[in-house]
Write an enzyme that holds these catalytic residues in place. Structure first.
Site, PDB file in Angstrom:
ATOM      1  N   CYS A  77       0.835  -1.201   0.000  1.00 46.38           N
ATOM      2  CA  CYS A  77       0.000   0.000   0.000  1.00 46.38           C
ATOM      3  C   CYS A  77       0.876   1.260   0.000  1.00 46.38           C
ATOM      4  O   CYS A  77       1.615   1.495  -0.950  1.00 46.38           O
ATOM      5  CB  CYS A  77      -0.997  -0.041   1.154  1.00 46.38           C
ATOM      6  SG  CYS A  77      -2.346   1.168   0.963  1.00 46.38           S
ATOM      7  N   HIS A 175      -3.787  -4.861  -0.152  1.00 47.72           N
ATOM      8  CA  HIS A 175      -3.389  -5.442   1.132  1.00 47.72           C
ATOM      9  C   HIS A 175      -3.509  -6.962   1.041  1.00 47.72           C
ATOM     10  O   HIS A 175      -4.616  -7.497   1.161  1.00 47.72           O
ATOM     11  CB  HIS A 175      -4.291  -4.919   2.257  1.00 47.72           C
ATOM     12  CG  HIS A 175      -4.039  -3.505   2.613  1.00 47.72           C
ATOM     13  ND1 HIS A 175      -3.125  -3.129   3.562  1.00 47.72           N
ATOM     14  CD2 HIS A 175      -4.567  -2.352   2.129  1.00 47.72           C
ATOM     15  CE1 HIS A 175      -3.097  -1.810   3.664  1.00 47.72           C
ATOM     16  NE2 HIS A 175      -3.968  -1.323   2.798  1.00 47.72           N
ATOM     17  N   GLU A 177      -2.763  -9.154   3.196  1.00 44.46           N
ATOM     18  CA  GLU A 177      -3.214  -9.700   4.483  1.00 44.46           C
ATOM     19  C   GLU A 177      -4.713  -9.537   4.683  1.00 44.46           C
ATOM     20  O   GLU A 177      -5.286 -10.130   5.596  1.00 44.46           O
ATOM     21  CB  GLU A 177      -2.434  -9.042   5.642  1.00 44.46           C
ATOM     22  CG  GLU A 177      -2.841  -7.644   6.023  1.00 44.46           C
ATOM     23  CD  GLU A 177      -2.301  -6.523   5.139  1.00 44.46           C
ATOM     24  OE1 GLU A 177      -2.458  -5.352   5.532  1.00 44.46           O
ATOM     25  OE2 GLU A 177      -1.723  -6.811   4.062  1.00 44.46           O
TER      26      GLU A 177
END
Length: 193
Positions: A77, A175, A177
């Protein structure tokens, strides 16, 4: 394997650490230059405003360390954006690893772009086993245009870079995750490079 997550007060590093641990790996959150230099893998996350984040890197001298790293590094990001030359956000000079600029999305689209969008034109081992048009989770108002380092693309007002690679430096705008099973697979691919 020794993996570090760079802590420079610009992101939720804890969710990234949990995602790595769910994959069966371990990582250390640190701002210590020696620990970062000696790591096998480095993850450079980021959430927030570009000029604030760069000031934080300068205060800890990580702005001069990061471009010198030779092990695989993954910017996420804002971390990816800071690997670029500069950003329109706060008129920020960044780390200059990728010789491209970060631009604000035009006023004709809703910003920030929040939510799921597809990635395509996948061109790296980072995306091994990841199908074209996979959905990833994004939250951003600034973007990197397609360029010679683009290894994945997304459409939002125009086709733009959602991942970059140059030598040992990788960056993803999304992202991993927070991008479900396939996002975890991308993170795992990086950790296995």
């Amino acid at each position: 394997m020794n993996t570090v997550i760079i802590d420079y007060k610009a992101g939720n590093v804890q969710s990234l650490l949990f995602a790595i641990e769910r994959l069966g790996f371990s990582a250390k959150i640190t701002s210590n230059p020696d620990e970062i230099s000696n790591a096998d893998k480095v993850i450079f996350p980021g959430v927030g405003e570009a000029s604030f984040a760069m000031n934080s890197l300068r205060e800890t001298h990580l702005d001069s360390l990061i471009p010198e790293l030779r092990q695989p590094l993954l910017g996420i990001c804002l971390g990816m954006q800071l690997l670029c030359k500069d950003s329109e956000e706060g008129d920020t000079k960044a780390l200059r690893i990728f010789d491209v600029s970060v631009r604000k999305f035009p006023d004709s689209v809703l910003v920030p772009q929040i939510g799921w969008n597809q990635i395509y034109d996948l061109k790296s081992d980072l995306f091994k086993g990841i199908p074209e048009q996979t959905y990833t989770y994004l939250v951003h108002s600034y973007y990197v245009a397609k360029n010679e380092h683009t290894i994945s693309t997304t459409d939002y007002s125009e086709a733009y870079s959602t991942a970059l690679q140059k030598d040992n430096f990788f960056g993803v705008q999304f992202h991993p995750e927070k991008s479900g099973i396939l996002g975890s697979k991308i993170l795992e691919n990086f950790l296995k490079l």
